[in-house]
Design a protein around this motif. Structure first.
Motif, PDB file in Angstrom:
ATOM      1  N   THR A   1      36.450  32.975  32.586  1.00  9.85           N
ATOM      2  CA  THR A   1      37.026  34.320  31.627  1.00  9.85           C
ATOM      3  C   THR A   1      37.939  35.089  32.219  1.00  9.85           C
ATOM      4  OG1 THR A   1      36.415  35.814  29.949  1.00  9.85           O
ATOM      5  CG2 THR A   1      34.553  35.960  32.204  1.00  9.85           C
ATOM      6  N   THR A   2      38.426  36.177  31.906  1.00 13.01           N
ATOM      7  CA  THR A   2      39.188  36.922  32.883  1.00 13.01           C
ATOM      8  C   THR A   2      38.071  38.379  32.098  1.00 13.01           C
ATOM      9  OG1 THR A   2      40.805  37.491  30.914  1.00 13.01           O
ATOM     10  CG2 THR A   2      41.112  35.565  32.959  1.00 13.01           C
ATOM     11  N   PHE A   3      38.982  39.684  32.384  1.00 10.56           N
ATOM     12  CA  PHE A   3      38.542  40.802  32.280  1.00 10.56           C
ATOM     13  C   PHE A   3      39.028  41.336  31.611  1.00 10.56           C
ATOM     14  CE2 PHE A   3      35.950  42.813  36.377  1.00 10.56           C
ATOM     15  CZ  PHE A   3      35.564  41.341  36.708  1.00 10.56           C
TER      16      PHE A   3
ATOM     17  N   THR B   1      40.676  34.656  27.315  1.00 12.93           N
ATOM     18  CA  THR B   1      41.018  35.898  27.988  1.00 12.93           C
ATOM     19  C   THR B   1      39.618  36.849  28.018  1.00 12.93           C
ATOM     20  OG1 THR B   1      42.773  36.165  27.014  1.00 12.93           O
ATOM     21  CG2 THR B   1      42.595  34.799  29.158  1.00 12.93           C
TER      22      THR B   1
ATOM     23  N   ILE C   1      30.203  39.287  29.036  1.00 14.48           N
ATOM     24  CA  ILE C   1      30.203  39.051  30.009  1.00 14.48           C
ATOM     25  C   ILE C   1      28.401  38.631  30.364  1.00 14.48           C
ATOM     26  CG2 ILE C   1      30.706  37.863  32.904  1.00 14.48           C
ATOM     27  CD1 ILE C   1      33.503  39.052  32.153  1.00 14.48           C
TER      28      ILE C   1
ATOM     29  N   VAL D   1      36.065  34.015  37.867  1.00 12.91           N
ATOM     30  CA  VAL D   1      36.855  35.542  36.964  1.00 12.91           C
ATOM     31  C   VAL D   1      38.090  34.924  37.820  1.00 12.91           C
ATOM     32  CG1 VAL D   1      37.043  37.687  35.948  1.00 12.91           C
ATOM     33  CG2 VAL D   1      34.750  36.717  35.911  1.00 12.91           C
ATOM     34  N   SER D   2      38.857  34.776  37.056  1.00 14.11           N
ATOM     35  CA  SER D   2      40.254  34.945  37.654  1.00 14.11           C
ATOM     36  C   SER D   2      41.627  36.624  37.298  1.00 14.11           C
ATOM     37  CB  SER D   2      41.314  34.087  36.580  1.00 14.11           C
ATOM     38  OG  SER D   2      42.332  33.478  37.528  1.00 14.11           O
TER      39      SER D   2
ATOM     40  N   ALA E   1      35.376  34.834  42.157  1.00 11.99           N
ATOM     41  CA  ALA E   1      36.889  35.924  41.640  1.00 11.99           C
ATOM     42  C   ALA E   1      37.923  35.160  43.110  1.00 11.99           C
ATOM     43  CB  ALA E   1      36.413  37.077  42.029  1.00 11.99           C
TER      44      ALA E   1
END
Length: 311
Positions: free
Chosen positions: A190-192, A220, A227, A241-242, A271
């Motif tokens: 996922t992403t923030f 995303t 999370i 996380v990316s 990350a």
């Protein structure tokens, strides 16, 4: 009845789309550095003069190359242009055949030749296999596309065309690797919030799915609390996380620290992405990746430490 004149410029949402700089980043820079300096419309909303938007584009391009906002944000426009001319030089893969292939792909992107682009990428995927394709083609091509944008040789629509084609090819290739939900590790991707770029997640999935990892993508912009709760209830082993170069580094570091403190100890936090280059020492309890090709070895190390057999 006379209508009040509206200030000439762009609203903050348009500036975000145009420059790739998040709204929060623009507001933070305004408070911290005194730039940009938007005017206000009749409703009190920020309006950014076009000259400031031009400078923001240059700042974004330089930040993509690793420069810090505090060092460059108050420089004059011509100084920024000079810095771009100095560092925005094409990269060479070191392999003449691969260099020629990349040059052809970039030409297809610039000319909007969708089918030629797809066919060239598909041929490289079939020749190299999924993992090598990600490491040897997608990763360096991402840099080349960024460099072309840096030099003003590629516009946003072309960049989107490239990204969409890569994502489609990766999704199709990943789907051919059948992995059961009982496989280990189970990795959440996922992403923030405010990180809209999904390509990094697909690259991670493409690098570790052939190794037998079970990847579950939440997409995303997932809130940190979501999370945490999903990780705790979903029997995940790793949260990955990316962060793209457009994401503020300090915000990424603070968010990762907060997430790590809220995750169960047995769940690893991985990350990576351009925003975290050089940040590993600030995140000692988190596995930070500088390159995509380090993922398979990290997966093997996790299995050994966890006593999980290689599938």
């Amino acid at each position: 009845m006379n209508t009040p004149l509206q200030p000439a410029g762009l609203p903050i949402a348009a500036v975000e789309r145009d420059t790739g700089l998040a709204k929060d980043t623009l507001r933070v820079w305004e408070r911290r550095y005194g730039f940009p300096q938007p005017t206000r419309d009749a409703n009190g909303e920020r309006v950014y003069p076009l000259a400031q938007v031009d400078k923001l584009r240059l700042l974004r391009r330089l930040i993509d190359q690793g420069l810090r906002p505090a060092k460059i944000i108050n420089l004059e426009l011509q100084a920024l242009v000079g810095m771009l001319d100095e560092i925005g030089k094409p990269r060479d893969s070191g392999d003449p055949e691969r260099t020629a292939q990349f040059a052809a792909i970039l030409k297809f992107v610039r000319l909007h030749l969708h089918e030629d682009l797809r066919r060239s990428l598909q041929q490289l995927l079939m020749k190299l296999g999924l993992q090598r394709f990600v490491c040897e083609v997608v990763a360096p091509l991402n840099h080349l596309v960024g460099d072309a944008w840096l030099r003003g040789e590629m516009e946003v629509p072309e960049e989107h065309l490239y990204t969409e084609q890569i994502q489609n090819i990766l999704r199709a290739a990943i789907s051919t690797h059948a992995v059961t939900r009982s496989a280990r590790p189970v990795v959440m991707l996922t992403t923030f919030p405010e990180e809209q770029h999904a390509l990094g997640l697909l690259m991670v999935e493409a690098a570790i799915t052939p190794e037998g990892a079970c990847c579950v993508s939440l997409g995303t912009q997932t809130p940190l609390e979501d999370i945490r709760s999903a990780a705790a209830s979903g029997r995940f082993d790793i949260v990955a996380v990316s962060f793209s170069s457009a994401y503020p580094t300090r915000q990424a570091i603070e968010g990762l620290r907060s997430l790590r403190s809220g995750l169960p100890e047995q769940i690893s936090l991985w990350a990576g992405g351009a925003a975290l280059h050089g940040a590993a020492r600030k995140l000692p309890d988190i596995t930070v990746f500088e390159s995509i090709d380090a993922l398979p070895a990290a997966l093997e190390a996790w299995r050994k430490a966890s006593g999980v057999a290689q599938p």
